[in-house]
Design a protein around this motif. Sequence first.
Motif, PDB file in Angstrom:
ATOM      1  N   TYR A 262       0.850  -1.191   0.000  1.00 53.04           N
ATOM      2  CA  TYR A 262       0.000   0.000   0.000  1.00 53.04           C
ATOM      3  C   TYR A 262       0.888   1.243   0.000  1.00 53.04           C
ATOM      4  CZ  TYR A 262      -3.722  -3.191   1.544  1.00 53.04           C
ATOM      5  OH  TYR A 262      -4.625  -4.219   1.636  1.00 53.04           O
ATOM      6  N   GLY A 307      -2.714   5.173  -1.769  1.00 55.40           N
ATOM      7  CA  GLY A 307      -2.266   6.247  -0.881  1.00 55.40           C
ATOM      8  C   GLY A 307      -2.374   7.618  -1.543  1.00 55.40           C
ATOM      9  N   ALA A 323      -1.285  12.734   6.116  1.00 52.97           N
ATOM     10  CA  ALA A 323      -1.878  11.443   5.732  1.00 52.97           C
ATOM     11  C   ALA A 323      -2.325  10.687   6.981  1.00 52.97           C
ATOM     12  CB  ALA A 323      -0.866  10.624   4.932  1.00 52.97           C
ATOM     13  N   ALA A 324      -1.528  10.759   8.038  1.00 53.04           N
ATOM     14  CA  ALA A 324      -1.837  10.012   9.260  1.00 53.04           C
ATOM     15  C   ALA A 324      -3.156  10.479   9.890  1.00 53.04           C
ATOM     16  CB  ALA A 324      -0.698  10.153  10.261  1.00 53.04           C
TER      17      ALA A 324
HETATM   18  P1  ADP Z   1       5.695   4.953  -2.248  1.00 55.01           P
HETATM   19  O1  ADP Z   1       6.723   3.887  -2.019  1.00 55.01           O
HETATM   20  O2  ADP Z   1       4.688   4.649  -3.332  1.00 55.01           O
HETATM   21  O3  ADP Z   1       6.270   6.341  -2.351  1.00 55.01           O
HETATM   22  P2  ADP Z   1       5.051   4.654   0.597  1.00 55.01           P
HETATM   23  O4  ADP Z   1       5.069   3.185   0.862  1.00 55.01           O
HETATM   24  O5  ADP Z   1       6.163   5.493   1.118  1.00 55.01           O
HETATM   25  O6  ADP Z   1       4.766   4.950  -0.935  1.00 55.01           O
HETATM   26  O7  ADP Z   1       3.657   5.214   1.190  1.00 55.01           O
HETATM   27  C1  ADP Z   1       3.274   6.553   1.023  1.00 55.01           C
HETATM   28  C2  ADP Z   1       1.800   6.634   0.684  1.00 55.01           C
HETATM   29  O8  ADP Z   1       1.039   6.152   1.789  1.00 55.01           O
HETATM   30  C3  ADP Z   1       1.344   8.050   0.414  1.00 55.01           C
HETATM   31  O9  ADP Z   1       0.500   8.038  -0.732  1.00 55.01           O
HETATM   32  C4  ADP Z   1       0.540   8.448   1.655  1.00 55.01           C
HETATM   33  O10 ADP Z   1      -0.584   9.243   1.306  1.00 55.01           O
HETATM   34  C5  ADP Z   1       0.087   7.110   2.200  1.00 55.01           C
HETATM   35  N1  ADP Z   1       0.071   7.110   3.671  1.00 55.01           N
HETATM   36  C6  ADP Z   1       1.121   7.246   4.506  1.00 55.01           C
HETATM   37  N2  ADP Z   1       0.720   7.178   5.795  1.00 55.01           N
HETATM   38  C7  ADP Z   1      -0.615   6.969   5.778  1.00 55.01           C
HETATM   39  C8  ADP Z   1      -1.615   6.807   6.784  1.00 55.01           C
HETATM   40  N3  ADP Z   1      -1.313   6.807   8.089  1.00 55.01           N
HETATM   41  N4  ADP Z   1      -2.889   6.615   6.367  1.00 55.01           N
HETATM   42  C9  ADP Z   1      -3.206   6.571   5.055  1.00 55.01           C
HETATM   43  N5  ADP Z   1      -2.306   6.722   4.075  1.00 55.01           N
HETATM   44  C10 ADP Z   1      -1.030   6.920   4.413  1.00 55.01           C
END
Ligand code: ADP
Length: 492
Positions: A262, A307, A323-324
Motif C-alpha cells: 500500500y 495512498g 496522511a496520518a
Molecule cells: P511509495 O513507495 O509509493 O512512495 P510509501 O510506501 O512510502 O509509498 O507510502 C506513502 C503513501 O502512503 C502516500 O500516498 C501516503 O498518502 C500514504 N500514507 C502514509 N501514511 C498513511 C496513513 N497513516 N494513512 C493513510 N495513508 C497513508
Amino acid sequence: MADYILSLDEGTTSARAALYDREGRRVAMESNPIECHYPNAGWVEQGALAIWEQQLDAARRTLQKAQVAASNVAAIGITNQRETTVVWDRATGEPIAPAIVWQCRRTASWCQELAARSGALITEKTGLVVDAYFSGSKIRWILDHVPGARERAAAGDLLFGNIDTWLIWKLTGGASHVTDVSNASRTMLMNLASGDWDDELLGMFGIPRGMMPRIARSSEVVGMAGASHLGAEIPIAGIAGDQQAALFGQACFRAGLSKNTYGTGCFALLHTGGRQPVSAHKLLATRAAQLDGGAQFAIEGSVFVAGAAVQWLRDGLGLISTAAESEAVATSVSDSAGVYMVPAFVGLGAPHWDGHARGLISGLTRGATRAHIVRAALESIAYQTRGLVEAMEADSGQELVELRVDGGATANRFLMQFQADVLGKPIVRPADIETTALGAAYLAGLAVGFWSGTEEVEKFWKAERVFEPKMPESEREHLYDGWKDAVRRCRS
Ligand code: ADP
C-alpha cells in the motif's frame, strides 16, 4: 565468514541501502533522494549517473553508520524500480539518454498501434498487457530518437539495462552485463515460459539482441563489486524487481502466498509456484524471484491510486493536514453513511483497465461531512484491493488464506481493519515493513550460503499484528455491492 548482507534498494523516489545481520535484522539503513524530470507532458526521466552516484553514496553511508567494514559483508543484493530503461555506450560507460522512468507515457500511442496489430500474441508470449509502462517501447524510443543510436546498437556498441543491470555494470566496472528473470519479465521482450529473450519480440521492437543483458536466476553470484567502490570486493549475489523482492521479503516463497503493498498505488502479487498463470481478468503474469533451476511465477495486479487518494484529500481538498490524520477523521464517524469515492483519477487499472474512467464521489446527502468523505477515500483502497484479490483467486483457482501487507499506508489501523472486514480474510502486517530491501538481502544471502535455505529465512519473518475480519458477511457484501455500483457509474 562475513557477518552481514548489504541490500541496495533503488526506488523511484529514493536510493536506499540497508545492512542485515545473520538473524535477518536490519542494523542500518540510509537513503538519498532521486530527482525526476518532466520535460514534456506525460514524460518522466531520471539521470542514470545520478542514480548510480546516489545509490553508491547511500551504500557507503550505511556501512559507515553501522561501523561495518566492506570485508565483513558476505554479499550484495539489488532490488530496483522495474521497467525504467537505461541505454549506454559499452566503451565509455556514458548513458546516451536520460533514463526513461516506468511512469513515462511518451510511447503510449506507438504501443496502442502495436496492441491493435499484435496484442494477443505479445500477451501470450510475455504475460503482459501491451503498454508504454514496460521497457521494450522505451528502448525503441531511444534507438529512434538519439542520433546514430540505431547504427551503434547494430554494431554492438550500446547496452541496455534496467536499473539493476546498470548498477551491477557500474559496480563491476563493466565486467557483468546481467539481469534476473523477474526484471526481464517486465521488459515485454522476454518469453515468460522459456525465460529467454524472444527473437520475434526483439524483431517487433527493432532491438538487437546484442544490447540485451544475460538473464540470470535471482539468487546467484553474478559478479564482484570492485574494491574501489565500498572498500573491498563483494560478490553481487541477489537481484529482483521491487515487487518480486517484496514478495520474497514477505516470505511468500510458495504457491498460494500473497502480499499487497500500500503505497502511492497498490501492488498485489500472488505466488503461483512453478505454474505459469494465464489471466482471464486482465491481471499480469510475471516471473517471481527464482532461486535455482525451477521457474517461479506470480500473478500481479495493481491499483493506480491508493495512498495517492489520501494525498489528494490533503493537497487537493485540504480536508486533512497529514496522511496520518485520515485515520482519526475516518473513525470519528461509525460508517461512511453510503458515501463512496472512486479515485479513478487516471482511469481504472486491473481488473477494469478503463483508461477513460474518471473519479467520483457518490451517495452524498445533506448529512455527509468531511469525515464521511475521508472515510470513503480510505475504504476505496480496501475495495479496490478486494477487486484484485478476487480476480487473482479466479485466475489461479487458489483461495488466499491471508494477505501479507507492507507499504506506507499500512500504518493506518482503520484501513487495515476495514481491509480485513471487506475481504473476509486476515490481514498480516510484518514486524519489518521494509520488505523490498529485505527480499533482496535474502536472495543474496541464500546464494552465498550465508543462510542455509528458505526454511531458515522463513523463521525470520514475524507478524507484528494480525487484523482479523470482524464484519458480518451480509454487511460486507452489502457494502461491496454499493462499491461496485459506484464503479459502474464512473466507467467511461
Ligand atoms: P511509495 O513507495 O509509493 O512512495 P510509501 O510506501 O512510502 O509509498 O507510502 C506513502 C503513501 O502512503 C502516500 O500516498 C501516503 O498518502 C500514504 N500514507 C502514509 N501514511 C498513511 C496513513 N497513516 N494513512 C493513510 N495513508 C497513508
